[in-house]
Design an enzyme around this catalytic site. Structure first.
Site, mmCIF file in Angstrom:
data_model
loop_
_atom_site.group_PDB
_atom_site.id
_atom_site.type_symbol
_atom_site.label_atom_id
_atom_site.label_comp_id
_atom_site.label_asym_id
_atom_site.label_seq_id
_atom_site.Cartn_x
_atom_site.Cartn_y
_atom_site.Cartn_z
ATOM 1 C CB CYS A 53 49.094 1.630 50.420
ATOM 2 S SG CYS A 53 50.870 1.046 50.826
ATOM 3 N NE ARG A 136 52.390 -1.662 54.977
ATOM 4 C CZ ARG A 136 51.862 -1.258 53.769
ATOM 5 N NH1 ARG A 136 51.294 -0.165 53.884
ATOM 6 N NH2 ARG A 136 51.849 -1.873 52.712
#
Ligand code: BEZ
Length: 236
Positions: A53, A136
């Site tokens: 991330c 995601r």
């Protein structure tokens, strides 16, 4: 659809983006209402203070101006709280140097979604992958608030942000020039023209009378200059 005994809402391409109000690192937002007139990419990440991330946020933040030039705003989301978001983004700016990127400031809003209300409304919680973290997800939402493309990646796989940019430009080009874009299209490559509506037109195309190249009656391309595309799409 039933999963883990709970109805799971999965927004679809062509539908209005589910509306919500949320607290973010840039104040409250009213989504997608306040983004009408712009494209917006709403994307989720599994958790703050995690490496994939972090690499994604640094990359996306570095490209934010490029997306803005194409009239596209960015909005992030995870099921972490606001103070975690703030601390993580500060750490990124103050401490992380990665692939030549440093002092990276994330200026776009990052939504806190501890209740998971937004994540659930957008199908970002996919229990086969994780019950507690968003996958995601990437939602491309057009200036009218309609979902135009959706991409989901698993937790372990960082996204390709050049591909997100390519997809954005390709969808805008399709809208502006009433064309479609072939595999791996980039501005300047030939584009696909709609299938001929009549046999006469199809024959002219196959005979090379139209300003296009036909591989067969159902597959014709034409030139579309890179400059013509970018002049139409990018802000000065
Ligand atoms: C990461 O961003 O590194 C990550 C987050 C959740 C699960 C796996 C990896």
């Amino acid at each position: 659809m039933e999963q883990n005994n709970q109805a799971v809402a999965m927004p679809r391409i062509g539908e209005p983006a589910p509306a919500f109000k949320a607290v973010t690192t840039q104040g409250e937002i009213n989504f997608p209402e306040q983004y009408k007139g712009s494209w917006v990419i709403l994307f989720s990440h599994p958790a703050d203070f995690t490496p994939v991330c972090t690499s994604e946020f640094m990359t996306f933040a570095t490209m934010e101006d490029k997306f803005a030039q194409a009239n596209c705003k960015l909005v992030g989301l995870s099921v972490d709280g606001l103070y975690s978001h703030i601390a993580w983004l500060r750490t990124i700016k103050e401490k992380i140097e990665y692939k030549g990127m440093k002092n990276v400031e994330v200026k776009f809003p990052l939504i806190e979604d501890i209740t998971m209300d937004v994540a659930k409304a957008y199908g970002m919680i996919q229990p086969g992958e994780s019950n507690t973290k968003a996958v995601r997800a990437v939602f491309f939402i057009d200036p009218k608030g309609i979902i135009r493309a959706i991409i989901y990646y698993p937790l372990s796989l960082g996204r390709n942000f050049d591909e997100l940019y390519r997809a954005l430009i390709a969808m805008q080009a399709a809208d502006e020039f009433s064309i479609a874009t072939p595999a791996d299209w980039q501005p300047g490559d030939e584009v696909i023209v709609p299938t001929a509506g009549s046999c006469g037109v199809a024959k002219d195309r196959m005979d090379g009378k139209a300003d296009m190249h036909c591989y067969d009656w159902f597959f014709c391309t034409k030139k579309l200059d890179k400059d013509t595309v970018l002049k139409k799409i990018l802000k000065k």
